[in-house]
Design a protein around this motif. Structure first.
Motif, PDB file in Angstrom:
ATOM      1  N   HIS A 195       0.834  -1.204   0.000  1.00  0.00           N
ATOM      2  CA  HIS A 195       0.000   0.000   0.000  1.00  0.00           C
ATOM      3  C   HIS A 195       0.868   1.253   0.000  1.00  0.00           C
ATOM      4  CE1 HIS A 195      -3.906  -2.041   1.610  1.00  0.00           C
ATOM      5  NE2 HIS A 195      -3.893  -1.970   0.295  1.00  0.00           N
ATOM      6  N   SER A 196       1.951   1.216   0.777  1.00  0.00           N
ATOM      7  CA  SER A 196       2.835   2.389   0.845  1.00  0.00           C
ATOM      8  C   SER A 196       3.525   2.636  -0.491  1.00  0.00           C
ATOM      9  CB  SER A 196       3.884   2.197   1.944  1.00  0.00           C
ATOM     10  OG  SER A 196       4.861   1.231   1.579  1.00  0.00           O
ATOM     11  N   TRP A 197       3.636   1.598  -1.305  1.00  0.00           N
ATOM     12  CA  TRP A 197       4.229   1.735  -2.636  1.00  0.00           C
ATOM     13  C   TRP A 197       3.189   2.105  -3.692  1.00  0.00           C
ATOM     14  CZ3 TRP A 197       7.649  -3.343  -2.567  1.00  0.00           C
ATOM     15  CH2 TRP A 197       8.753  -3.129  -1.731  1.00  0.00           C
ATOM     16  N   GLY A 198       1.947   2.280  -3.268  1.00  0.00           N
ATOM     17  CA  GLY A 198       0.901   2.683  -4.199  1.00  0.00           C
ATOM     18  C   GLY A 198       0.408   1.575  -5.103  1.00  0.00           C
ATOM     19  N   LEU A 199       0.528   0.331  -4.650  1.00  0.00           N
ATOM     20  CA  LEU A 199       0.105  -0.806  -5.466  1.00  0.00           C
ATOM     21  C   LEU A 199      -1.334  -1.203  -5.152  1.00  0.00           C
ATOM     22  CD1 LEU A 199       3.312  -3.005  -5.071  1.00  0.00           C
ATOM     23  CD2 LEU A 199       2.638  -1.746  -7.120  1.00  0.00           C
ATOM     24  N   LYS A 200      -2.035  -1.682  -6.148  1.00  0.00           N
ATOM     25  CA  LYS A 200      -3.367  -2.241  -5.948  1.00  0.00           C
ATOM     26  C   LYS A 200      -3.190  -3.683  -5.485  1.00  0.00           C
ATOM     27  CE  LYS A 200      -5.419   0.612  -9.599  1.00  0.00           C
ATOM     28  NZ  LYS A 200      -6.082   0.599 -10.929  1.00  0.00           N
ATOM     29  N   THR A 201      -3.590  -3.964  -4.270  1.00  0.00           N
ATOM     30  CA  THR A 201      -3.294  -5.265  -3.678  1.00  0.00           C
ATOM     31  C   THR A 201      -4.427  -5.707  -2.764  1.00  0.00           C
ATOM     32  OG1 THR A 201      -1.662  -6.464  -2.332  1.00  0.00           O
ATOM     33  CG2 THR A 201      -2.050  -4.165  -1.775  1.00  0.00           C
ATOM     34  N   LYS A 202      -4.507  -6.997  -2.515  1.00  0.00           N
ATOM     35  CA  LYS A 202      -5.541  -7.538  -1.626  1.00  0.00           C
ATOM     36  C   LYS A 202      -5.080  -8.880  -1.073  1.00  0.00           C
ATOM     37  CE  LYS A 202      -8.063 -10.031  -5.258  1.00  0.00           C
ATOM     38  NZ  LYS A 202      -9.379 -10.269  -5.891  1.00  0.00           N
ATOM     39  N   ILE A 203      -5.742  -9.301   0.016  1.00  0.00           N
ATOM     40  CA  ILE A 203      -5.456 -10.600   0.629  1.00  0.00           C
ATOM     41  C   ILE A 203      -6.655 -11.522   0.421  1.00  0.00           C
ATOM     42  CG2 ILE A 203      -5.042 -11.837   2.798  1.00  0.00           C
ATOM     43  CD1 ILE A 203      -3.654  -9.361   3.873  1.00  0.00           C
ATOM     44  N   THR A 204      -6.384 -12.750   0.004  1.00  0.00           N
ATOM     45  CA  THR A 204      -7.407 -13.790  -0.022  1.00  0.00           C
ATOM     46  C   THR A 204      -6.909 -14.939   0.849  1.00  0.00           C
ATOM     47  OG1 THR A 204      -6.479 -14.906  -1.971  1.00  0.00           O
ATOM     48  CG2 THR A 204      -8.119 -13.177  -2.366  1.00  0.00           C
ATOM     49  N   PHE A 205      -7.782 -15.878   1.161  1.00  0.00           N
ATOM     50  CA  PHE A 205      -7.337 -17.010   1.972  1.00  0.00           C
ATOM     51  C   PHE A 205      -8.147 -18.252   1.628  1.00  0.00           C
ATOM     52  CE2 PHE A 205     -10.661 -14.884   4.368  1.00  0.00           C
ATOM     53  CZ  PHE A 205     -11.462 -15.936   4.808  1.00  0.00           C
ATOM     54  N   ILE A 206      -7.527 -19.393   1.879  1.00  0.00           N
ATOM     55  CA  ILE A 206      -8.191 -20.679   1.717  1.00  0.00           C
ATOM     56  C   ILE A 206      -7.830 -21.542   2.916  1.00  0.00           C
ATOM     57  CG2 ILE A 206      -8.192 -20.641  -0.808  1.00  0.00           C
ATOM     58  CD1 ILE A 206      -5.782 -22.526  -0.732  1.00  0.00           C
ATOM     59  N   LYS A 207      -8.594 -22.582   3.129  1.00  0.00           N
ATOM     60  CA  LYS A 207      -8.308 -23.521   4.205  1.00  0.00           C
ATOM     61  C   LYS A 207      -7.520 -24.684   3.641  1.00  0.00           C
ATOM     62  CE  LYS A 207     -10.565 -25.779   8.135  1.00  0.00           C
ATOM     63  NZ  LYS A 207     -11.874 -26.062   8.788  1.00  0.00           N
ATOM     64  N   GLY A 208      -6.345 -24.938   4.208  1.00  0.00           N
ATOM     65  CA  GLY A 208      -5.491 -26.007   3.723  1.00  0.00           C
ATOM     66  C   GLY A 208      -5.985 -27.377   4.141  1.00  0.00           C
TER      67      GLY A 208
END
Length: 376
Positions: A195-208
């Motif tokens: 975010h500090s680098w100005g990137l479009k980013t997100k977190i996803t998750f799955i159950k292993g």
């Protein structure tokens, strides 16, 4: 296990006690190998206290771009021995391991390949280095709890490059990149950096498969990956990175990193200065797969406008990095039907060997890999 490998491990400074669980021999058997080849023995090593092997023990005390890159690799693909003063780096590309050893001024000693280890693994023995890593929050069994280290801003880009080289996936078309971690703390720390680098980013998750949550931090977009690449490769030397990841990430930039892929099965070619992806050698393979799994994959493939086998391959590539998996043989699906498609020949050969080491069938591995497929 060859005598040469045993001798090299001993000469690196490992004690008999450290060698035993790795090579599966008793201290008497190890001693006999050394006697046979007339290798002088060190009393301290025999007693369990390893002599110091060659390594710069202050490596993780002084921040440099090389140190930050190695630290990023270790956080993602490294291992701290809980019982002994040893750390390990695992990488399929031995060029990376040799560079790590060079930066750390360490003897290049690899753990022997065995039934549970097929990936080249560099061994570094040092109590001081282990303690320095602990001071950064990097301890044994770190995968689910490792924090995001306190990295000086000047060296963040090199650290992130190491993280991506360790556990990052870059789509060959240059539109997607994600980093996988079992630690939410680490993933959120990385999110803040992006975010500090100005990137479009997100977190996803799955159950292993084991019930643990697996987090993925994404950067998506034709323009976003070149922006990230410009930051993380700014302080790179000519070789401290995975070449294919840099090629994929920069292909849509104004200054793409163009270099021929000289491997036996090249993933790309340069034609008139432009990057052209190759499919490599493919081979047909038929096995029985769960119908419900196939129905799920058909739905994803239709939505993403991609062939099912390419989806499967993306999951298999990630499974192969795990070395050993936890699989409940009693839960094998009852709705398996015959399924035939083509796979990358080299990948299929690696999956076949992986299944053999884990005493499973190839279709077990294929079904297990579905949870690792990129469906975002």
């Amino acid at each position: 296990m060859t005598d040469e490998a045993i001798i090299n491990m001993y000469k690196s400074g490992m004690s008999f006690k450290e060698m035993q669980p790795i090579i599966g021999l008793s201290d008497r058997a190890i001693r006999n190998v050394l006697y046979k080849h007339e290798i002088p023995m060190n009393r301290e090593q025999y007693s369990g206290q390893p002599r110091k092997n060659k390594v710069n023990e202050d490596f993780f005390k002084v921040w440099t771009h090389e140190m930050a890159w190695v630290l990023g690799l270790f956080v993602t693909d490294g291992h701290v021995n809980k019982q002994y003063h040893s750390i390990y780096f695992s990488q399929k590309d031995e060029r990376i391991l040799k560079l790590i050893a060079k930066y750390m001024e360490a003897d290049y000693v690899l753990a022997p390949i065995g039934s549970t280890r097929s990936t080249p693994t560099l061994i570094v023995n040092s109590k001081k280095i282990k303690m320095d890593l602990e001071a950064l929050g990097i301890v044994a069994n770190k995968s689910l709890t490792v924090p995001f280290p306190n990295i000086p801003g000047e060296f963040l880009s090199s650290f992130v490059r190491g993280v991506i080289d360790g556990d990052g996936w870059v789509g060959k078309e240059g539109y997607q990149m994600h980093i996988t971690s079992g630690s939410l703390d680490f993933t959120e720390g990385l999110l803040a950096v992006f975010h500090s680098w100005g990137l479009k980013t997100k977190i996803t998750f799955i159950k292993g498969q084991t019930g643990n949550i697996i987090y993925r931090l994404w950067v998506n977009g034709k323009n976003e990956l070149p922006k990230l690449a410009k930051i993380i490769y700014k302080n790179a030397t000519f070789d401290d990175f995975h070449v294919y990841k840099r090629v994929y990430m920069t292909q849509h930039s104004d200054a793409p990193y163009c270099i021929e892929d000289k491997s036996s099965l090249p993933r790309w070619k340069l034609i008139d200065g432009k990057l052209v992806h190759t499919q490599g050698s493919r081979t047909p393979f038929r096995t029985n797969i769960s119908k419900s799994v196939l129905d799920f994959l058909k739905g994803v493939a239709k939505e993403k406008k991609i062939h099912i086998n390419y989806l499967i391959e993306s999951g298999l590539e990630k499974v192969l990095k795990q070395e050993v998996i936890s699989y409940d043989r009693d839960s094998r699906p009852k709705d398996r039907i015959q399924y035939k498609t083509t796979y990358d020949a080299e990948l299929l050969a690696n999956v076949r060997e992986f299944a053999k080491r884990n005493k499973l069938f190839i279709n077990d591995i294929i079904e297990y890999s579905v949870q690792w497929i990129d469906i975002e």
